[in-house]
Every structure is written in structure tokens, then in C-alpha cells.
Design a protein around this motif. Structure first.
Motif, PDB file in Angstrom:
ATOM      1  N   ALA A   1      16.760  14.723  -5.933  1.00  0.00           N
ATOM      2  CA  ALA A   1      16.550  15.756  -6.953  1.00  0.00           C
ATOM      3  C   ALA A   1      15.497  16.765  -6.512  1.00  0.00           C
ATOM      4  N   ASN A   2      14.682  16.425  -5.513  1.00  0.00           N
ATOM      5  CA  ASN A   2      13.674  17.366  -5.026  1.00  0.00           C
ATOM      6  C   ASN A   2      14.357  18.511  -4.275  1.00  0.00           C
ATOM      7  N   ASP A   3      13.667  19.646  -4.216  1.00  0.00           N
ATOM      8  CA  ASP A   3      14.310  20.848  -3.677  1.00  0.00           C
ATOM      9  C   ASP A   3      14.136  21.053  -2.167  1.00  0.00           C
TER      10      ASP A   3
ATOM     11  N   ALA B   1       0.846  -1.198   0.000  1.00  0.00           N
ATOM     12  CA  ALA B   1       0.000   0.000   0.000  1.00  0.00           C
ATOM     13  C   ALA B   1       0.879   1.245   0.000  1.00  0.00           C
ATOM     14  N   LYS B   2       0.407   2.285  -0.691  1.00  0.00           N
ATOM     15  CA  LYS B   2       1.140   3.559  -0.708  1.00  0.00           C
ATOM     16  C   LYS B   2       0.209   4.710  -0.389  1.00  0.00           C
ATOM     17  N   ILE B   3       0.779   5.698   0.292  1.00  0.00           N
ATOM     18  CA  ILE B   3       0.043   6.942   0.537  1.00  0.00           C
ATOM     19  C   ILE B   3      -0.001   7.756  -0.749  1.00  0.00           C
TER      20      ILE B   3
ATOM     21  N   HIS C   1       2.114  13.943  -7.517  1.00  0.00           N
ATOM     22  CA  HIS C   1       2.922  14.409  -8.656  1.00  0.00           C
ATOM     23  C   HIS C   1       4.335  13.828  -8.708  1.00  0.00           C
ATOM     24  N   SER C   2       4.663  12.977  -7.761  1.00  0.00           N
ATOM     25  CA  SER C   2       5.835  12.108  -7.929  1.00  0.00           C
ATOM     26  C   SER C   2       5.344  10.678  -8.145  1.00  0.00           C
ATOM     27  N   LEU C   3       4.310  10.310  -7.386  1.00  0.00           N
ATOM     28  CA  LEU C   3       3.848   8.919  -7.409  1.00  0.00           C
ATOM     29  C   LEU C   3       3.119   8.546  -8.708  1.00  0.00           C
TER      30      LEU C   3
ATOM     31  N   GLY D   1       1.259  19.423  -5.694  1.00  0.00           N
ATOM     32  CA  GLY D   1       2.372  18.842  -4.941  1.00  0.00           C
ATOM     33  C   GLY D   1       2.382  19.344  -3.500  1.00  0.00           C
ATOM     34  N   THR D   2       2.643  18.441  -2.561  1.00  0.00           N
ATOM     35  CA  THR D   2       2.663  18.817  -1.141  1.00  0.00           C
ATOM     36  C   THR D   2       4.092  18.778  -0.609  1.00  0.00           C
ATOM     37  N   ILE D   3       4.330  19.547   0.453  1.00  0.00           N
ATOM     38  CA  ILE D   3       5.672  19.578   1.041  1.00  0.00           C
ATOM     39  C   ILE D   3       5.982  18.231   1.700  1.00  0.00           C
ATOM     40  N   GLY D   4       4.969  17.593   2.294  1.00  0.00           N
ATOM     41  CA  GLY D   4       5.192  16.280   2.907  1.00  0.00           C
ATOM     42  C   GLY D   4       5.603  15.257   1.861  1.00  0.00           C
ATOM     43  N   GLY D   5       4.904  15.249   0.735  1.00  0.00           N
ATOM     44  CA  GLY D   5       5.234  14.324  -0.347  1.00  0.00           C
ATOM     45  C   GLY D   5       6.618  14.593  -0.912  1.00  0.00           C
ATOM     46  N   ASN D   6       6.972  15.861  -0.988  1.00  0.00           N
ATOM     47  CA  ASN D   6       8.283  16.229  -1.523  1.00  0.00           C
ATOM     48  C   ASN D   6       9.406  15.633  -0.681  1.00  0.00           C
ATOM     49  N   LEU D   7       9.205  15.578   0.653  1.00  0.00           N
ATOM     50  CA  LEU D   7      10.221  14.997   1.537  1.00  0.00           C
ATOM     51  C   LEU D   7      10.091  13.473   1.595  1.00  0.00           C
ATOM     52  N   ALA D   8       8.841  12.979   1.722  1.00  0.00           N
ATOM     53  CA  ALA D   8       8.630  11.536   1.896  1.00  0.00           C
ATOM     54  C   ALA D   8       9.084  10.742   0.673  1.00  0.00           C
ATOM     55  N   HIS D   9       9.086  11.394  -0.478  1.00  0.00           N
ATOM     56  CA  HIS D   9       9.505  10.712  -1.703  1.00  0.00           C
ATOM     57  C   HIS D   9      10.994  10.321  -1.631  1.00  0.00           C
ATOM     58  N   GLY D  10      11.770  11.053  -0.822  1.00  0.00           N
ATOM     59  CA  GLY D  10      13.176  10.704  -0.606  1.00  0.00           C
ATOM     60  C   GLY D  10      14.038  10.850  -1.839  1.00  0.00           C
TER      61      GLY D  10
HETATM   62  C1  LIG Z   1       6.598  18.033 -14.220  1.00  0.00           C
HETATM   63  C2  LIG Z   1       7.081  17.946 -12.809  1.00  0.00           C
HETATM   64  C3  LIG Z   1       8.167  18.707 -12.405  1.00  0.00           C
HETATM   65  C4  LIG Z   1       8.622  18.652 -11.097  1.00  0.00           C
HETATM   66  N1  LIG Z   1       9.681  19.445 -10.735  1.00  0.00           N
HETATM   67  C5  LIG Z   1      10.089  19.439  -9.451  1.00  0.00           C
HETATM   68  C6  LIG Z   1      11.155  20.278  -9.028  1.00  0.00           C
HETATM   69  O1  LIG Z   1      11.711  21.050  -9.810  1.00  0.00           O
HETATM   70  N2  LIG Z   1      11.552  20.213  -7.730  1.00  0.00           N
HETATM   71  C7  LIG Z   1      10.938  19.405  -6.815  1.00  0.00           C
HETATM   72  O2  LIG Z   1      11.316  19.408  -5.660  1.00  0.00           O
HETATM   73  N3  LIG Z   1       9.926  18.595  -7.184  1.00  0.00           N
HETATM   74  C8  LIG Z   1       9.496  18.595  -8.472  1.00  0.00           C
HETATM   75  N4  LIG Z   1       8.464  17.778  -8.835  1.00  0.00           N
HETATM   76  C9  LIG Z   1       7.900  16.855  -7.845  1.00  0.00           C
HETATM   77  C10 LIG Z   1       6.705  17.472  -7.152  1.00  0.00           C
HETATM   78  O3  LIG Z   1       7.119  18.571  -6.386  1.00  0.00           O
HETATM   79  C11 LIG Z   1       5.987  16.441  -6.302  1.00  0.00           C
HETATM   80  O4  LIG Z   1       4.717  16.963  -6.063  1.00  0.00           O
HETATM   81  C12 LIG Z   1       6.604  16.102  -4.964  1.00  0.00           C
HETATM   82  O5  LIG Z   1       7.910  15.591  -5.111  1.00  0.00           O
HETATM   83  C13 LIG Z   1       5.817  14.991  -4.266  1.00  0.00           C
HETATM   84  O6  LIG Z   1       4.766  15.509  -3.555  1.00  0.00           O
HETATM   85  P1  LIG Z   1       3.314  14.912  -3.732  1.00  0.00           P
HETATM   86  O7  LIG Z   1       2.484  15.557  -2.686  1.00  0.00           O
HETATM   87  O8  LIG Z   1       2.889  15.080  -5.131  1.00  0.00           O
HETATM   88  O9  LIG Z   1       3.554  13.388  -3.331  1.00  0.00           O
HETATM   89  P2  LIG Z   1       3.039  12.026  -3.960  1.00  0.00           P
HETATM   90  O10 LIG Z   1       3.422  11.908  -5.359  1.00  0.00           O
HETATM   91  O11 LIG Z   1       1.608  11.842  -3.601  1.00  0.00           O
HETATM   92  O12 LIG Z   1       3.906  11.019  -3.066  1.00  0.00           O
HETATM   93  C14 LIG Z   1       5.297  10.852  -3.248  1.00  0.00           C
HETATM   94  C15 LIG Z   1       5.785   9.728  -2.323  1.00  0.00           C
HETATM   95  O13 LIG Z   1       5.739  10.105  -0.951  1.00  0.00           O
HETATM   96  C16 LIG Z   1       4.824   9.302  -0.218  1.00  0.00           C
HETATM   97  N5  LIG Z   1       4.066  10.221   0.644  1.00  0.00           N
HETATM   98  C17 LIG Z   1       3.469  11.372   0.262  1.00  0.00           C
HETATM   99  N6  LIG Z   1       2.959  12.033   1.312  1.00  0.00           N
HETATM  100  C18 LIG Z   1       3.245  11.274   2.403  1.00  0.00           C
HETATM  101  C19 LIG Z   1       2.991  11.434   3.791  1.00  0.00           C
HETATM  102  N7  LIG Z   1       2.346  12.516   4.278  1.00  0.00           N
HETATM  103  N8  LIG Z   1       3.424  10.464   4.636  1.00  0.00           N
HETATM  104  C20 LIG Z   1       4.083   9.377   4.153  1.00  0.00           C
HETATM  105  N9  LIG Z   1       4.369   9.179   2.839  1.00  0.00           N
HETATM  106  C21 LIG Z   1       3.952  10.110   1.976  1.00  0.00           C
HETATM  107  C22 LIG Z   1       3.972   8.587  -1.255  1.00  0.00           C
HETATM  108  O14 LIG Z   1       3.528   7.333  -0.799  1.00  0.00           O
HETATM  109  C23 LIG Z   1       4.954   8.465  -2.411  1.00  0.00           C
HETATM  110  O15 LIG Z   1       5.798   7.367  -2.221  1.00  0.00           O
HETATM  111  C24 LIG Z   1       7.986  17.802 -10.154  1.00  0.00           C
HETATM  112  C25 LIG Z   1       6.896  17.030 -10.541  1.00  0.00           C
HETATM  113  C26 LIG Z   1       6.436  17.095 -11.848  1.00  0.00           C
HETATM  114  C27 LIG Z   1       5.266  16.248 -12.230  1.00  0.00           C
END
Ligand SMILES: Cc1cc2nc3c(=O)[nH]c(=O)nc-3n(C[C@H](O)[C@H](O)[C@H](O)COP(=O)(O)OP(=O)(O)OC[C@H]3O[C@@H](n4cnc5c(N)ncnc54)[C@H](O)[C@@H]3O)c2cc1C
Ligand code: FES
Ligand code: FES
Lengths: 288, 167
Positions: free
Chosen positions: A122-124, A28-30, A35-37, A110-119
Motif C-alpha cells: 500500500a506504500n507509494d 529487535a526492530k529498527i 510512522h508505520s512501526l 517518515g523516511t524513504i528507507g522505512g517506506n521500502l523496508a516496511h514491505g
Molecule cells: C496517517 C498516515 C498516513 C500514511 N499514508 C501513507 C501513504 O499515503 N503512502 C505511503 O507510502 N505511506 C503512508 N504512510 C506510511 C509512512 O509513509 C511511513 O512513514 C513509512 O511507510 C515508513 O517509514 P518510517 O521511516 O516511518 O519507518 P518505520 O515506521 O520506522 O519503520 C517501518 C518498518 O521498516 C523497518 N525499517 C525502517 N527503516 C529501516 C532501515 N533503514 N533498514 C531496515 N529496516 C528498516 C522498521 O524496522 C519497520 O519494520 C502513512 C503513515 C501514517 C501514519
């Protein structure tokens, strides 16, 4: 491109989400902003059997100063950081970073939590968090625990979050007076991931001596990297051009970039040096 | 496993059975036959699939249809009313803001949110604002003008000249 089939759950409380994680196990995944998943699922780099959408859980999106911390809820969107009234004063580094993350539509999701949790190195946000010595709050079956950011990034796409943990909050110590911070990344075009990125936070005392230094690097190592030798070079010193050049030199030596379409190793090391210098200067200006 | 969702698409409320993996853009184009929303890259890069979900511009190739449950969706088909064209459509028409038109629906939907948040953007703000939308034809200049025109129309200001500039 269509993801492989999965079951979808949309819990409305944190407890329900954690129980689902316990019940469903490691397939299972959150789903946060997706926008990463979702891109990974569309390319079939990931095919979770279940998605647990946490967007219907209230109370996970906020930006506030409380108990000596800037607290950011995990579901806070990049666009909310970009337009927040709390951020500009002491935290211009977030405006520097969010403006360079993807594009407006992605920042609406995109959320800040997802940005970190993705590990993803390359994320900022990871480098920004390293520079600011953030703590990550994980909530699991046993309740909450806080993880210092230095212990959060484990390996390639790996973090300290357990299988039944949900990242719920990010805590950043409110910077002392005399603090400045800044972030910049080199990108080939708008929306690209960093060729190299550098986050700096500094505190200067009334004599101009550096009493705090945090430096984080983006996309030049398998994991987000703290530039420790560079921080040490600044601490306890007045930031003369010589001291700054030394810190920049250390950062370019201590990172481990790989050759790719964004540039070769030598180029990326050079860019880390240039950006470190520039961000130290910018953080110093903002510390005034 | 399918689930029932309810969405409001361009003012019309409807309930549908969807598979969780169905992307929102496919729901709109294939299940509901609203083909104004385009698919360009399918990788969240080009912005051709941009629509408004609860007023926010998003890329519908990177959102699941099931995530839109309970939400209000507006696509390019929802812009014009019986009164006539939306200001952004008029802006694109008057300023030749399109050539092949492939990027246009996404550009317009993005511009609608941009102008909603900031009805009087500078040229730089417009260019940053549409940085998630690619156009392979126009070179963007007339798109910027189209958005400036729409901004003026929305504000009720004097409309900028639509005469082409020769350089
Ligand atoms: C075209 C494009 C360009 C991008 N450019 C950049 C960029 O320049 N710099 C940058 O930093 N990012 C970039 N991103 C990534 C973007 O910022 C993502 O939104 C972000 O990395 C992940 O956040 P999310 O909320 O979308 O997470 P999701 O995609 O929903 O989740 C990502 C991962 O984290 C896990 N997760 C998410 N939230 C939680 C939580 N609360 N607790 C536990 N696990 C969790 C999920 O299970 C998954 O494995 C880009 C994305 C796209 C599509
Ligand atoms: S098709 Fe969705 S961004 Fe290109
Ligand atoms: S008009 Fe052809 S892509 Fe924009």
C-alpha cells in the motif's frame, strides 16, 4: 493506545547498530521515522522486544547524483524529497508521489528507507522504485550488498533484508535524455492509502520509439507489482493510442486487487487501466 | 527500564525519567501537565496532537518521548509571549477560526511551521498545508483566513479585513 514494553537503544554508528542487531536477534526492530512501526505497536499488531533507533547515526540522509545514480540516503525524510532542489528536474515522479503520501506532519517524520523496508504494497515508493529500476543497498555484518528492486519485495510485509541488515541507500540509475516519469494514486481523501496507484517511467528516442519502459503498481497485489506485459507492449513501439490502450489493458488484467472498503476488484482493475493510460501520457509529455 | 532524557519545553530545559514506550503526547499532557496539546484520534490521522520538535510540526501521538531527548519542543502554551499573542493566535481570534477549539492548538502549531517555510502562501497552499489536521466544526474557511491574517502580520503587510462575508 500504548505499545507493549520494549528496550530502547540509540546507537550513534552503523557498526554499533549492526552489532546490536546481531546480539539481540529477531525480536529487535529498527526504528526510523516510526510512522508505520509505532502505529502497529500501538495497536499491538507488532510488539518488538527491542527498538534500535537509527536516527542518531549521522550520514544516512542525503540526495545526490553520483556515479550514474541518484543516491538517496535511507533516513531521508519525505519532506526533504518534497523540498529538494535535485528532485524536480529529472525526477518529478518523486514530487508526484511525496505530495500524495500522508500529510505534512507525517512527511516530516517518515523516511524513504522505512517506506521500502516496511514491505507494504500500500506504500507509494515501491511502485516508483519498480518503474525506475532502483537498487537497494543493504549494510550488514559482511558489509554492503545491492539488491535489485525486483528481488526486494518478497511477500506480505516481507523484504529481502536479512535480520541483521540495515537499508542504507537507494540508487536510481540517472535517466537517459528523452525520459519522462509520473505517478498518481487514487485516494478517497488526503492522507489515505491508494485505492490504486501507477508509476510510469519512459524513454523515447528521437523518432518517438519507446526504448525504456518501467511500470509499477501500488496496492493492487499482495506485493508491489511490476506490470511486465504492459512494459513489453510499449518497448520498441511508437506510443500510439492503440499501443497505450493495450498496455493499460494488460496492467488491469495482470494485477490482483482484493475487495475492500476502497472498492471492489472490478473497480480497482478499471482504475489501474485508467491510471496507467494517464501516467503514460504524462510521462510522454515530460519526456519532451 | 527507564531512561533519563533532557528536553527543552517552551524554553524551559528539564530532565525526566521516562519509560521507552511513553508517547511524547502523554509526557507533555500527563507528566508535565501541559494540556493544550490535544489527543483526538490517537492514530496519527487528526493532527490535534501537533507540536513543534526542533521547528518541525509532528504528531506527538506517534513519537516516543525518548526520541525527543536533546530536542527543543514548542507547544501551544509556548506561542504567546509577555508582549502578547502570537500572530497565529491573533489570526484565529480575529477571524473566528475556531468553534469548539479542539483542533485549534494542533492547527496553530502546524500553521506556525507552514508560515515559517512560506510566509505568503496561496489559499491552495494553506489547504494542502493543513491537510493533516481535521476540524469537525468550522468548515475550514475561517481557519484559512486566520492563517492568511497571521501571514500578513508576520510579513508586516496590511492586515486583511476580518469582517465576516455573508453569502
Ligand atoms: C496517517 C498516515 C498516513 C500514511 N499514508 C501513507 C501513504 O499515503 N503512502 C505511503 O507510502 N505511506 C503512508 N504512510 C506510511 C509512512 O509513509 C511511513 O512513514 C513509512 O511507510 C515508513 O517509514 P518510517 O521511516 O516511518 O519507518 P518505520 O515506521 O520506522 O519503520 C517501518 C518498518 O521498516 C523497518 N525499517 C525502517 N527503516 C529501516 C532501515 N533503514 N533498514 C531496515 N529496516 C528498516 C522498521 O524496522 C519497520 O519494520 C502513512 C503513515 C501514517 C501514519
Ligand atoms: S491524536 Fe495524534 S494525530 Fe490524532
Ligand atoms: S473548532 Fe471544533 S474541531 Fe475545529
Amino acid at each position: 493506545m500504548i505499545p507493549a514494553p520494549f528496550d530502547y537503544y540509540a546507537p550513534t554508528t552503523l557498526d554499533e547498530a549492526i552489532s546490536l542487531l546481531q546480539e539481540l536477534g529477531d525480536e529487535a526492530k529498527i526504528l526510523a521515522g516510526g510512522h508505520s512501526l509505532l502505529p502497529m505497536m500501538k495497536l499491538r499488531f507488532a510488539s518488538p522486544e527491542q527498538l534500535i533507533d537509527i536516527n542518531n547515526i549521522p550520514g544516512l540522509s542525503y540526495i545526490k547524483e553520483e556515479d550514474g545514480f541518484l543516491k538517496i540516503g535511507a533516513l531521508t525524510k519525505e519532506a526533504e524529497l518534497e523540498h529538494s532542489d535535485t528532485i524536480p528536474g529529472k525526477y518529478p515522479i518523486f514530487l508526484d508521489a511525496t505530495k500524495l503520501i500522508a500529510d505534512p506532519q507525517v512527511r516530516n517524520m517518515g523516511t524513504i528507507g522505512g517506506n521500502l523496508a516496511h514491505g507494504d504494497a500500500a506504500n507509494d515508493h515501491p511502485a516508483v522504485m519498480l518503474a525506475m529500476r532502483a537498487e537497494v543497498v543493504a549494510t550488514g555484518p559482511e558489509g554492503q550488498r545491492t539488491i535489485p528492486i525486483d528481488e526486494f519485495f518478497y511477500g506480505f510485509y516481507m523484504t529481502a533484508l536479512g535480520e541483521t541488515d540495515i537499508l542504507t541507500e537507494i540508487r536510481i540509475p540517472i535517466p537517459a535524455a528523452g525520459t519522462g516519469n509520473a505517478y498518481h494514486k487514487l485516494e478517497r481523501k488526503v492522507g489515505d492509502y491508494a485505492t490504486a496507484g501507477v508509476a510510469v517511467q519512459l524513454t523515447l528516442d528521437s523518432e518517438g520509439v519507446c526504448t525504456y519502459a518501467g511500470i509499477g503498481l501500488t496496492n493492487v497485489n499482495p506485493t508491489p507489482l511490476r506490470a511486465e506485459r504492459s512494459e513489453q507492449a510499449l518497448l520498441g513501439n511508437k506510443l500510439t493510442e492503440e499501443v497505450i490502450a493495450q498496455a493499460a489493458q494488460f496492467a488491469s488484467e495482470d494485477c490482483n486487487p482484493s475487495d475492500d472498503l476502497r472498492g471492489d476488484e472490478e473497480y480497482k482493475r478499471a482504475m489501474v487501466g485508467v491510471l496507467t493510460k494517464r501516467m503514460i501520457h504524462k510521462a510522454m509529455e515530460r519526456a519532451q | 527500564m527507564t531512561k533519563e532524557i533532557t528536553i527543552t519545553l517552551n524554553g524551559e530545559k528539564q530532565s525526566l525519567e521516562v519509560e521507552p514506550r511513553l508517547l511524547l503526547v502523554h509526557l507533555i499532557r500527563e507528566n508535565l501537565n501541559q494540556t493544550g496539546t490535544h489527543i483526538g484520534c490517537d492514530t496519527s490521522s487528526c493532527g490535534a496532537c501537533t507540536i513543534l520538535v526542533d521547528g518541525k510540526s509532528i504528531k506527538s501521538c506517534t513519537m516516543l518521548a525518548i526520541q525527543a531527548d536533546g530536542k527543543e519542543i514548542i507547544t501551544v502554551e509556548g506561542l504567546a509571549t509577555t508582549e502578547g499573542l502570537h500572530p497565529i493566535q491573533e489570526g484565529f481570534k480575529e477571524n473566528h477560526g475556531l468553534h469548539c477549539g479542539f483542533c485549534t492548538p494542533g492547527m496553530m502549531m502546524r500553521a506556525v511551521e507552514l508560515l515559517e517555510n512560506n510566509p505568503n502562501p496561496t489559499e491552495e497552499e494553506i489547504r494542502w498545508g493543513i491537510s493533516g489536521n481535521l476540524c469537525r466544526c468550522t468548515g475550514y474557511n475561517n481557519i484559512v483566513k486566520a492563517i492568511q491574517y497571521a501571514g500578513a502580520k508576520i510579513r508586516g503587510d496590511e492586515l486583511p479585513s476580518t469582517e465576516p462575508e455573508f453569502v
